[in-house]
Design a protein around this motif. Structure first.
Motif, mmCIF file in Angstrom:
data_model
loop_
_atom_site.group_PDB
_atom_site.id
_atom_site.type_symbol
_atom_site.label_atom_id
_atom_site.label_comp_id
_atom_site.label_asym_id
_atom_site.label_seq_id
_atom_site.Cartn_x
_atom_site.Cartn_y
_atom_site.Cartn_z
ATOM 1 N N ALA A 65 0.815 -1.303 -0.018
ATOM 2 C CA ALA A 65 -0.074 0.044 -0.031
ATOM 3 C C ALA A 65 0.801 1.193 0.124
ATOM 4 C CB ALA A 65 -0.996 0.216 1.081
ATOM 5 N N ASP A 66 2.100 1.050 0.733
ATOM 6 C CA ASP A 66 2.907 2.370 0.718
ATOM 7 C C ASP A 66 3.265 2.748 -0.746
ATOM 8 O OD1 ASP A 66 4.525 -0.003 0.890
ATOM 9 O OD2 ASP A 66 6.210 1.466 0.510
ATOM 10 N N GLU A 67 3.336 1.892 -1.643
ATOM 11 C CA GLU A 67 3.751 2.255 -2.962
ATOM 12 C C GLU A 67 2.698 3.155 -3.925
ATOM 13 O OE1 GLU A 67 5.918 -0.154 -5.541
ATOM 14 O OE2 GLU A 67 7.205 -1.193 -4.082
ATOM 15 N N VAL A 68 1.644 3.177 -3.566
ATOM 16 C CA VAL A 68 0.503 3.836 -4.215
ATOM 17 C C VAL A 68 -0.329 4.984 -3.258
ATOM 18 C CG1 VAL A 68 0.025 2.031 -5.577
ATOM 19 C CG2 VAL A 68 -1.253 2.256 -3.683
ATOM 20 N N GLU A 69 0.560 5.059 -2.170
ATOM 21 C CA GLU A 69 -0.178 5.932 -0.965
ATOM 22 C C GLU A 69 -0.498 7.518 -1.459
ATOM 23 O OE1 GLU A 69 0.400 6.826 3.811
ATOM 24 O OE2 GLU A 69 1.839 6.207 2.498
ATOM 25 N N ASP A 70 0.449 7.844 -2.515
ATOM 26 C CA ASP A 70 0.484 9.220 -2.852
ATOM 27 C C ASP A 70 -0.773 9.421 -4.085
ATOM 28 O OD1 ASP A 70 1.921 7.339 -4.593
ATOM 29 O OD2 ASP A 70 2.499 9.351 -5.944
ATOM 30 N N ARG A 71 -1.399 8.422 -4.381
ATOM 31 C CA ARG A 71 -2.576 8.241 -5.279
ATOM 32 C C ARG A 71 -3.853 7.999 -4.413
ATOM 33 N NH1 ARG A 71 -1.740 7.526 -10.808
ATOM 34 N NH2 ARG A 71 0.163 8.426 -11.375
ATOM 35 N N LEU A 72 -3.731 8.075 -3.152
ATOM 36 C CA LEU A 72 -4.929 7.949 -2.236
ATOM 37 C C LEU A 72 -5.366 9.407 -1.887
ATOM 38 C CD1 LEU A 72 -6.207 5.563 -0.817
ATOM 39 C CD2 LEU A 72 -4.914 5.858 1.164
ATOM 40 N N ASP A 73 -6.674 9.707 -2.333
ATOM 41 C CA ASP A 73 -7.148 10.939 -2.016
ATOM 42 C C ASP A 73 -7.998 10.927 -0.621
ATOM 43 O OD1 ASP A 73 -9.800 9.856 -1.817
ATOM 44 O OD2 ASP A 73 -10.071 10.546 -3.818
ATOM 45 N N ALA A 74 -8.528 12.117 -0.134
ATOM 46 C CA ALA A 74 -8.910 12.256 1.115
ATOM 47 C C ALA A 74 -10.028 11.282 1.626
ATOM 48 C CB ALA A 74 -9.283 13.699 1.564
ATOM 49 N N GLU A 75 -10.958 11.041 0.475
ATOM 50 C CA GLU A 75 -11.842 9.882 0.856
ATOM 51 C C GLU A 75 -11.614 8.746 0.728
ATOM 52 O OE1 GLU A 75 -15.957 11.803 -0.852
ATOM 53 O OE2 GLU A 75 -14.461 12.131 -2.501
ATOM 54 N N GLY A 76 -10.396 8.198 0.283
ATOM 55 C CA GLY A 76 -9.732 6.757 0.397
ATOM 56 C C GLY A 76 -9.855 6.286 -1.234
ATOM 57 N N PHE A 77 -10.025 6.997 -1.973
ATOM 58 C CA PHE A 77 -10.002 6.519 -3.467
ATOM 59 C C PHE A 77 -8.596 6.569 -4.057
ATOM 60 C CE2 PHE A 77 -14.404 7.998 -2.799
ATOM 61 C CZ PHE A 77 -15.188 6.559 -3.323
ATOM 62 N N LEU A 78 -8.196 5.660 -4.781
ATOM 63 C CA LEU A 78 -6.937 5.412 -5.440
ATOM 64 C C LEU A 78 -7.056 5.715 -6.957
ATOM 65 C CD1 LEU A 78 -5.637 1.923 -4.162
ATOM 66 C CD2 LEU A 78 -4.538 4.377 -4.216
ATOM 67 N N ASP A 79 -6.477 6.662 -7.470
ATOM 68 C CA ASP A 79 -6.560 7.151 -8.959
ATOM 69 C C ASP A 79 -5.512 6.514 -9.561
ATOM 70 O OD1 ASP A 79 -7.004 8.396 -11.058
ATOM 71 O OD2 ASP A 79 -5.948 10.206 -10.709
ATOM 72 N N LEU A 80 -5.542 5.107 -9.871
ATOM 73 C CA LEU A 80 -5.021 4.334 -10.824
ATOM 74 C C LEU A 80 -5.354 3.828 -12.254
ATOM 75 C CD1 LEU A 80 -3.742 1.804 -8.041
ATOM 76 C CD2 LEU A 80 -2.459 3.907 -8.939
ATOM 77 N N LEU A 81 -4.524 4.103 -13.235
ATOM 78 C CA LEU A 81 -5.430 3.808 -14.662
ATOM 79 C C LEU A 81 -5.356 2.408 -14.821
ATOM 80 C CD1 LEU A 81 -6.034 4.865 -17.542
ATOM 81 C CD2 LEU A 81 -3.816 4.527 -18.042
ATOM 82 N N MET A 82 -6.429 2.040 -15.309
ATOM 83 C CA MET A 82 -6.887 0.481 -15.524
ATOM 84 C C MET A 82 -7.164 0.295 -17.138
ATOM 85 S SD MET A 82 -9.331 -0.057 -12.338
ATOM 86 C CE MET A 82 -9.546 -1.652 -12.493
ATOM 87 N N THR A 83 -6.658 -0.484 -17.793
ATOM 88 C CA THR A 83 -6.848 -0.957 -19.191
ATOM 89 C C THR A 83 -6.849 -2.497 -19.370
ATOM 90 O OG1 THR A 83 -4.460 -0.989 -19.859
ATOM 91 C CG2 THR A 83 -5.684 1.133 -20.107
ATOM 92 N N VAL A 84 -7.388 -2.776 -20.508
ATOM 93 C CA VAL A 84 -7.821 -4.201 -20.727
ATOM 94 C C VAL A 84 -7.671 -4.283 -22.261
ATOM 95 C CG1 VAL A 84 -10.225 -4.305 -20.500
ATOM 96 C CG2 VAL A 84 -8.880 -6.409 -20.560
ATOM 97 N N SER A 85 -6.867 -5.187 -22.913
ATOM 98 C CA SER A 85 -6.921 -5.313 -24.407
ATOM 99 C C SER A 85 -7.113 -6.746 -24.726
ATOM 100 C CB SER A 85 -5.682 -4.943 -25.054
ATOM 101 O OG SER A 85 -4.478 -5.555 -24.450
ATOM 102 N N VAL A 86 -7.574 -7.171 -26.062
ATOM 103 C CA VAL A 86 -7.609 -8.615 -26.494
ATOM 104 C C VAL A 86 -7.089 -8.701 -27.573
ATOM 105 C CG1 VAL A 86 -9.209 -10.463 -27.294
ATOM 106 C CG2 VAL A 86 -9.957 -8.839 -25.334
ATOM 107 N N ASN A 87 -5.897 -9.555 -27.992
ATOM 108 C CA ASN A 87 -5.039 -9.646 -28.922
ATOM 109 C C ASN A 87 -4.643 -8.267 -29.469
ATOM 110 O OD1 ASN A 87 -5.658 -12.296 -29.113
ATOM 111 N ND2 ASN A 87 -7.558 -11.779 -30.319
ATOM 112 N N GLY A 88 -4.052 -7.500 -28.460
ATOM 113 C CA GLY A 88 -3.389 -6.290 -28.703
ATOM 114 C C GLY A 88 -4.445 -4.925 -28.960
ATOM 115 N N THR A 89 -5.559 -5.097 -29.128
ATOM 116 C CA THR A 89 -6.579 -4.131 -29.295
ATOM 117 C C THR A 89 -7.075 -3.892 -27.924
ATOM 118 O OG1 THR A 89 -7.135 -4.747 -31.565
ATOM 119 C CG2 THR A 89 -8.654 -3.416 -30.341
#
Length: 322
Positions: free
Chosen positions: A199-223
Motif C-alpha cells: 500500500a505504501d507504493e500507491v499512497e500518493d494516489r490515495l485521496d482524502a476519501e480513500g479512493f485510488l487514482d490508478l489507470l486500468m486498461t484491458v486489451s484482447v489480442n493487442g486491441t
C-alpha cells in the motif's frame, strides 16, 4: 515493495520482485507470513532481504502471489452495473439497492491462476473477462477483524494486485435465474498478479476519501477494449473491507475484489451495443490487463475440457403415507 510467488524447475519459491529480478525468502518465510505480521514489520523485513541473492524474472513462471483464505468480489463501479443491466433489460437502469451498500459474492480461492498461465474455460458460448483490482488484507488490528470502522479498515489494507474475474456469461445467466449465483459462471478461474504491491507504493494516489487514482486498461489480442480509473469506484476499499467485516470476520490474506471497472468486460459493452460486439472470447485469444503501479497480467484462452454430464432434476412427486 512487491511480493511474488513463482515456479522454477520443480520448485515453488516466494519472495520479493525488484525490477527484473526475484529475491527468494529464506528460513521458510512465506508471503502469508508477511501479511500476518502487518505492513510495518513486513517492510522492515523486505528492506533487509532485498540484498540477498536473486534470480532473473525471465527464468521463472509467476504464480498467484498468495493462496487467500477467502475471496470476496464486490460490484463497486456504477458504470459497469449500468451496462450489464442493459445487456439483460434495456429499459432498466441501476437498481436503488446498489447504492445502499457494497454488494459482493464469495469466489473460489482454489482456482486462481497467475500471469502467463493458460486459461482452461468451461464449455461456454460467452466467455468474458473482468478488469479489477483486489485489495489484500494484512494483520488485522483490533476487534479481531470484526465490524471494523472504515478508518480501522484502511490500516489493514496491506497491498493490491490485478484481479481478472473470468466469467462464463451464459452459465452465469442461467444460474441467476434461480436467484443464486454467479456460481459455476465464475468459479472456474480468476487471475491474480503479477505480484502484491504494498500500500505504501500507491499512497500518493490515495485521496482524502480513500479512493485510488490508478489507470486500468484491458486489451484482447493487442486491441484495447476498455479503460477506467480505480478512483471511479462507488466506495473506496476501506468501506468494502469495513462492510465485509460487519457481523463477520476478515483475516490476513483475504482478497477483496473491486468489481469490474467501467468498460472493463465484454458483457457491459454488449449491453450498450445491443449485440455481441466485440465477440465473446475464443480459444487462442490473449487478454492483457495493466494497472498503473501494479503491473500487467496476460493469459491466453485454452481449449475447454469436457465435463461429465449431470442429469436434470426429477420432478417433485406427491408422496402419500402407506
Amino acid at each position: 515493495m512487491k511480493l511474488a510467488r513463482w515456479r522454477i524447475h520443480d520448485m515453488v519459491e516466494e519472495g520479493l520482485a525488484i525490477d527484473e529480478r526475484l529475491v527468494p525468502f529464506t528460513d521458510g518465510v512465506r508471503v502469508q507470513d508477511l501479511l500476518d505480521w502487518g505492513l510495518p514489520r513486513a517492510l522492515e523485513y523486505g528492506e533487509a532481504a532485498a540484498s540477498e541473492p536473486s534470480r532473473p524474472l525471465a527464468d521463472v513462471t509467476l504464480l498467484p502471489p498468495l493462496k487467500p483464505p477467502a475471496i470476496r468480489d464486490f460490484v463497486a463501479f456504477e458504470e459497469h452495473v449500468e451496462g450489464v443491466v442493459r445487456s439483460v433489460d434495456s429499459s432498466t437502469g441501476v437498481v436503488p439497492q446498489w447504492y445502499e451498500a457494497p454488494t459482493f459474492y464469495f469466489s473460489n480461492p482454489h482456482t486462481l491462476i497467475g500471469t502467463g498461465q493458460a486459461l482452461t474455460p468451461p464449455a461456454t458460448a460467452r466467455l468474458d473477462f473482468e478488469l479489477e483490482v483486489a485489495a489484500v488484507v494484512g494483520h488485522v488490528a483490533g476487534s479481531e477483524g470484526r465490524s471494523l470502522a472504515p478508518e480501522e479498515a484502511q490500516q489493514n489494507i496491506f497491498g493490491y494486485a490485478i484481479f481478472n474475474d473470468w466469467s462464463a456469461r451464459d452459465l452465469q445467466s442461467r444460474e441467476m435465474q434461480v436467484r443464486l449465483g454467479p456460481c459455476k459462471g465464475k468459479d472456474f478461474a480468476s487471475t491474480l498478479g503479477p505480484w502484491i504491491t504494498t500500500a505504501d507504493e500507491v499512497e500518493d494516489r490515495l485521496d482524502a476519501e480513500g479512493f485510488l487514482d490508478l489507470l486500468m486498461t484491458v486489451s484482447v489480442n493487442g486491441t484495447e477494449i476498455g479503460r477506467d480509473t480505480l478512483a471511479n469506484m462507488g466506495w473506496p476499499f476501506r468501506d468494502l473491507l469495513a462492510y465485509a467485516s460487519r457481523d463477520s470476520r476478515i483475516f490476513p490474506g483475504d482478497l477483496l475484489g473491486s468489481g469490474t471497472a467501467g468498460s472493463g468486460c465484454l458483457a457491459e459493452l454488449w449491453g450498450r451495443a445491443g449485440a455481441l460486439t466485440p465477440p465473446p472470447l475464443a480459444t487462442g485469444d490473449e487478454v492483457t490487463m495493466t494497472v498503473e503501479r501494479l503491473g500487467t497480467v496476460t493469459n491466453v484462452v485454452g481449449e475447454p475440457k469436457p465435463a461429465p454430464a449431470i442429469p436434470a432434476a426429477r420432478m417433485r412427486k406427491q408422496r402419500t403415507s402407506a
